[in-house]
Enzyme design. Sequence first.
Site, PDB file in Angstrom:
ATOM      1  N   CYS A  94       0.873  -1.186   0.000  1.00 41.35           N
ATOM      2  CA  CYS A  94       0.000   0.000   0.000  1.00 41.35           C
ATOM      3  C   CYS A  94       0.903   1.227   0.000  1.00 41.35           C
ATOM      4  O   CYS A  94       1.980   1.202  -0.594  1.00 41.35           O
ATOM      5  CB  CYS A  94      -0.987  -0.030   1.166  1.00 41.35           C
ATOM      6  SG  CYS A  94      -0.238  -0.082   2.817  1.00 41.35           S
ATOM      7  N   TRP A  95       0.485   2.303   0.632  1.00 43.86           N
ATOM      8  CA  TRP A  95       1.270   3.537   0.574  1.00 43.86           C
ATOM      9  C   TRP A  95       2.533   3.440   1.420  1.00 43.86           C
ATOM     10  O   TRP A  95       3.648   3.635   0.934  1.00 43.86           O
ATOM     11  CB  TRP A  95       0.404   4.717   1.008  1.00 43.86           C
ATOM     12  CG  TRP A  95       1.139   6.005   1.246  1.00 43.86           C
ATOM     13  CD1 TRP A  95       1.092   6.790   2.347  1.00 43.86           C
ATOM     14  CD2 TRP A  95       2.042   6.681   0.342  1.00 43.86           C
ATOM     15  NE1 TRP A  95       1.909   7.890   2.218  1.00 43.86           N
ATOM     16  CE2 TRP A  95       2.500   7.849   0.989  1.00 43.86           C
ATOM     17  CE3 TRP A  95       2.507   6.405  -0.933  1.00 43.86           C
ATOM     18  CZ2 TRP A  95       3.403   8.730   0.400  1.00 43.86           C
ATOM     19  CZ3 TRP A  95       3.414   7.284  -1.526  1.00 43.86           C
ATOM     20  CH2 TRP A  95       3.838   8.426  -0.859  1.00 43.86           C
TER      21      TRP A  95
END
Length: 351
Positions: A94-95
């Site tokens: 993810c981020w």
Amino acid sequence: MFHDITLDELLKKQHNEKHTIIDVRSPKEFHESTIPGSINIPVFSDEERAEVGTLYKQVGKEAAKERGLEIMSAKLPEFIAKFQEIDTPKTVFCWRGGMRSKTAATVTDLMGIEVNRLQGGIRAYRQWVIKELEKAYFPPDIVVLNGNTGTGKTKILHQLAEQGYPVIDLEGMAGHRGSIFGHIGAEPSIQKEFESQLVQAMRKFRDVPFVLMEGESKRIGKVTIPEFLFDQKEESTQLFITLPMEQRVRNILDDYQPWNQPDDFAEAFDRIKKRIHTPVAKQIDHDLTTENYHQAVRLLLEYYYDPRYTHMFNNYPEDKTKIFKVSDTADALSQIKHELSRMYPEKAPLS
């Protein structure tokens, strides 16, 4: 239990085996920029991500986590099914390597699906891209395919790539065909996505003797070529293709098909018409309005693009330029391959 892996470990896995990288961020985030080769199986849709983010800011972390769990629970069967369809080793990210990738890795692990999670997420990948570009180092020779607009340079590069030659497709990475009309029918990349793809390509070809690129300005659409690479490209051997005007016009019409998006072409022309002698500009305007695209293209080449290329050509030293007079794309491809065999007798094509 899922395994956390570093970016270096992930890159090695990509190189050594078939490996699926799964971006679990929202579709909008994935569309803007991702790790090249990734697929998108989002934990949240764009709207769901916005809702959870608003709760986090306005109510608090626990409320956001509870709502996120509700959303994820409802879509869990579909989410798991998508992972079950993948028959290779998998890594999710993810981020920042936070809750979304942890959630994805946890629920898939509970269902008996083995996955890795990327430490630091795409943020760690972006930091790696920046560091790679800061090295300002690309060892192979660059051989530049150059020439006037409409000579089929991009098509030739694609055919060379298909035949095993090392090619870095700058226009493809930029999502733009390099001209004032280059955005039409394309999806322009943002800078960090362009840099991501570029670094991966440079890494792939770092040990080959030469790489082919197309002659491009420093700026392609919305993105800019790193200065060190642009300078290296400009100082390299330039293979100039010359093609008869009528063939160039046909190539452009085949590539762009302006009759499918006439308003976009008229709007793009408005941005450059002041740079063209007024009577000619009026004629091009008229030709675009009346769908006389053949003449409009010919006039654009003669009065706008060709003078610019002539100026550019004159800036290159003679010992760095080679001119190929060709009749069509097939002839150009044949001559370019012959020249590459002469320049690198034991190195072209490359597998």
